[in-house]
Design a protein around this motif. Structure first.
Motif: not given
Length: 104
Positions: A59-73
């Protein structure tokens, strides 16, 4: 020079950890013991600790990175709605899992 993992690689690691948590053999051991002992369980809940640790890391790897992915890319006009849809998906799947667990 510090090594930084990319956003997609971190999401992939999270999905791999999630898969590893789902294929752990704890449930098969618990089921076998329940059948052998006529539904009497003499098994500690600590057997689930590795599985829940893996799920927490996933959960720590996936959800936080998905949020960052959506805001940056993602395009700026879509990042807010995409994040909202991500969280809505989490809410719906949590609700459905609650229905399945309580319905059975």
């Amino acid at each position: 020079m510090p090594v930084q993992l990319g956003v997609r690689l971190r999401m992939g690691i999270g999905l791999l950890l999630s898969w590893m948590a789902m294929v752990t053999i704890v449930e098969s051991i618990r089921r076998r013991k329940a059948i052998q002992d006529d539904n009497f369980m003499d098994m500690s809940a600590m057997w689930l600790r590795p599985q829940y640790c893996l799920l927490g890391l996933a959960e720590a790897f996936t959800t936080t990175r998905q949020t960052k992915f959506l805001y940056t890319l993602a395009p700026k006009s879509m990042s807010s709605i995409a994040t909202t849809l991500l969280l809505l998906g989490i809410v719906v799947t949590t609700w459905l899992s609650d229905v399945v667990v309580n319905g059975i």
